[in-house]
Design an enzyme around this catalytic site. Structure first.
Site, mmCIF file in Angstrom:
data_model
loop_
_atom_site.group_PDB
_atom_site.id
_atom_site.type_symbol
_atom_site.label_atom_id
_atom_site.label_comp_id
_atom_site.label_asym_id
_atom_site.label_seq_id
_atom_site.Cartn_x
_atom_site.Cartn_y
_atom_site.Cartn_z
ATOM 1 N N SER A 104 0.850 -1.184 0.000
ATOM 2 C CA SER A 104 0.000 0.000 0.000
ATOM 3 C C SER A 104 0.886 1.235 0.000
ATOM 4 C CB SER A 104 -0.883 0.003 1.239
ATOM 5 O OG SER A 104 -0.102 0.355 2.357
ATOM 6 N N LYS A 105 0.248 2.387 0.021
ATOM 7 C CA LYS A 105 1.010 3.639 -0.041
ATOM 8 C C LYS A 105 2.045 3.745 1.064
ATOM 9 C CE LYS A 105 -1.868 6.433 -2.878
ATOM 10 N NZ LYS A 105 -3.315 6.272 -2.828
ATOM 11 N N ARG A 106 1.733 3.119 2.200
ATOM 12 C CA ARG A 106 2.684 3.149 3.317
ATOM 13 C C ARG A 106 4.063 2.634 2.900
ATOM 14 N NH1 ARG A 106 2.242 -0.548 6.911
ATOM 15 N NH2 ARG A 106 0.677 -1.703 5.754
#
Ligand code: GLU
Length: 481
Positions: A253-255
């Site tokens: 994910s963006k994390r």
């Protein structure tokens, strides 16, 4: 045997994600390996979230990556149109067919009624699914309601007590029970079909033989199988490929950093490197080789070697791979690839003053220090900004020996025109002063760049030119002498 035909069917609700790019690539490789066909179509039935800009961006990303399709959007073919919102009439025919057969029915339930039903089921701990309220309406009732202007959705009548088995080419056989699913909507009240319906019609009409897609769609497959059966369509083969996880083994994910292809492109990862890297995300060839050309990947790709377990996105590996592909570039190729990065950087003005020869020397000087093209911004700073000495450089400059070296270089430095001349000059200095190479290189590098590691000195000296080198050396002598 029937010719292999696969498809990639992105929803234009965002940029092309790494996972989407990997699905597209596996389809491409599978088709190319078998001499089959590859369709790209756009699944834009989510009207609220779909955007033409995303569609364009997705297609551009695919093209940049070097994934070509043989039929579909922008390409054309005999099974178009290739955008689902332009295929509504086609879907209507099959909706009508299902209604006539009794396999689908109009549902007049409002959002509020459905929500109420959902809450009641939740409170009484029942499984949440449509109660079937509209499934028994008589033709007369339906006519009346339609006549009064109500706009129904259409639901598929899920057969009772059926077992659906997906013989997945990656996951093996996966079983679903129809009783776990309530009658589901296939056409919304605004006349737009839902994904599970449209995908089946499209895959059949387009002659798709193998559906290769992300694992998250496995749970949609039983609904699709019900529709295949009800419409008497031949089922395609299915292959659901595993999730991509970040280095912490959580879903990517963006994390975890950049997740879209455009971001990697902007950072200056080469399409060849990403092509190679993505191919190895959940698939591996026989043997240990990791750098594989497009042709080698096509040659080696089979679904049998696609892994069941999730793939882990290893940034270090991508960096390493990108470096391998950067190494394969000639200086002039690399110089062209780097131009847009420099032009957009804070050094744009100074960079534009370099003639081609000096510019190529600069590229030569830093090329081994680039992980991706955007790294040129920090590397170029060594040439263009005023030197700031880091701690190690300060130490290297703060000895008497360093001063001796700098003074000697300062008095002998000529205007050179070739790296070999600079090398000879440095060698001569080492010899003249009777020192170890390191004792000359360290203070010189520190004076010229402010760091003890960095670009190759002969190239650096050539790019800076005699005057600038002398100025930097004087500054170091005055500061540390
Ligand atoms: N439109 C779907 C998506 O973007 C693809 C579904 C499919 O491949 O069947 O996830």
């Amino acid at each position: 045997m029937k010719k292999i035909k696969v498809r990639f069917a992105p929803s234009p609700t965002g940029p092309l994600h790494i996972g989407g790019a990997r699905s597209a690539l596996f389809n491409y490789l599978f088709a190319a390996h078998q001499g089959g066909e590859f369709v790209v179509r756009i699944e834009d039935t989510d009207l609220e979230r779909s955007r033409r800009e995303y569609e364009e961006e997705i297609l551009e990303s695919l093209q940049w990556l070097g994934i070509q399709w043989t039929e579909g959007i922008e390409k054309g073919g005999e099974n178009g149109p290739y955008r689902q919102t332009e295929r509504l009439e086609i879907y209507q025919q099959y909706i009508q067919k299902l209604i006539e057969q009794g396999d689908a029915y109009y549902c007049f339930c409002t959002q509020e009624e459905l929500e109420h039903e959902r809450l009641q089921q939740l409170q009484s701990g029942q499984m949440q699914r449509y109660s079937g309220k509209c499934c028994g309406l008589s033709d007369e009732e339906v006519r009346q309601r339609l006549g009064s202007g109500l706009r129904p959705s259409v639901r598929f009548r899920v057969p009772a007590h059926q077992i659906y088995v997906v013989n997945d080419l990656v996951r093996g056989s996966v079983t679903f029970e129809s009783d776990n699913s309530g009658d589901f909507i296939i056409l919304k009240s605004d006349g737009i079909p839902v994904y599970n319906f449209a995908v089946v019609i499209d895959d059949v009409m387009m002659g798709i033989t193998h559906v290769i897609r992300a694992e998250e769609h496995l749970s949609n497959t039983p609904r699709q199988l019900m529709l295949y059966d009800a419409l008497n369509f031949t089922r395609p083969e299915f292959a659901h490929i595993s999730l991509i996880l970040g280095s912490d083994r959580q879903k990517m994910s963006k994390r975890h950093g950049a997740t879209s292809l455009v971001q990697y492109r902007q950072m200056g990862y080469l399409p060849e490197a990403l092509f190679n890297f993505l191919a190895l995300l959940g698939w591996s060839p026989e043997g240990e080789q990791e750098i594989l050309s497009r042709e080698e990947l096509i040659q080696a790709f089979t679904l049998e070697r696609v892994a069941k377990s999730p793939a882990v996105f290893d940034m270090d590996k991508l960096n390493w791979m990108n470096q391998q592909y950067l190494k394969q570039k000639s200086v002039s190729e690399l110089a062209e690839l780097l131009r847009p990065y420099l032009a957009a950087s804070e050094w744009s003005e100074m960079y534009s003053q370099l003639d081609q020869e000096r510019y190529c020397l600069m590229v030569q000087a830093v090329r081994d220090h680039l992980v991706c093209l955007a790294d040129i911004n920090s590397q170029a700073g060594l040439f263009f900004r005023e030197v700031e000495w880091d701690e190690e450089a300060r130490q290297a400059l703060s000895s008497e020996l360093a001063q001796t070296v700098l003074s000697a270089v300062h008095s002998d430095l000529a205007e050179f025109s070739h790296p070999e001349e600079v090398k000879t000059f440095i060698k001569g200095t080492i010899k003249k002063l009777n020192l170890k190479a390191k004792d000359v290189y360290m203070p010189l590098r520190s004076a010229l760049t402010g760091c003890t590691h960095g670009p190759e000195l002969p190239y650096l000296i050539l790019v800076l030119g005699r005057d600038e080198c002398l100025r930097r050396i004087e500054r170091a002598i005055n500061t540390f002498g």
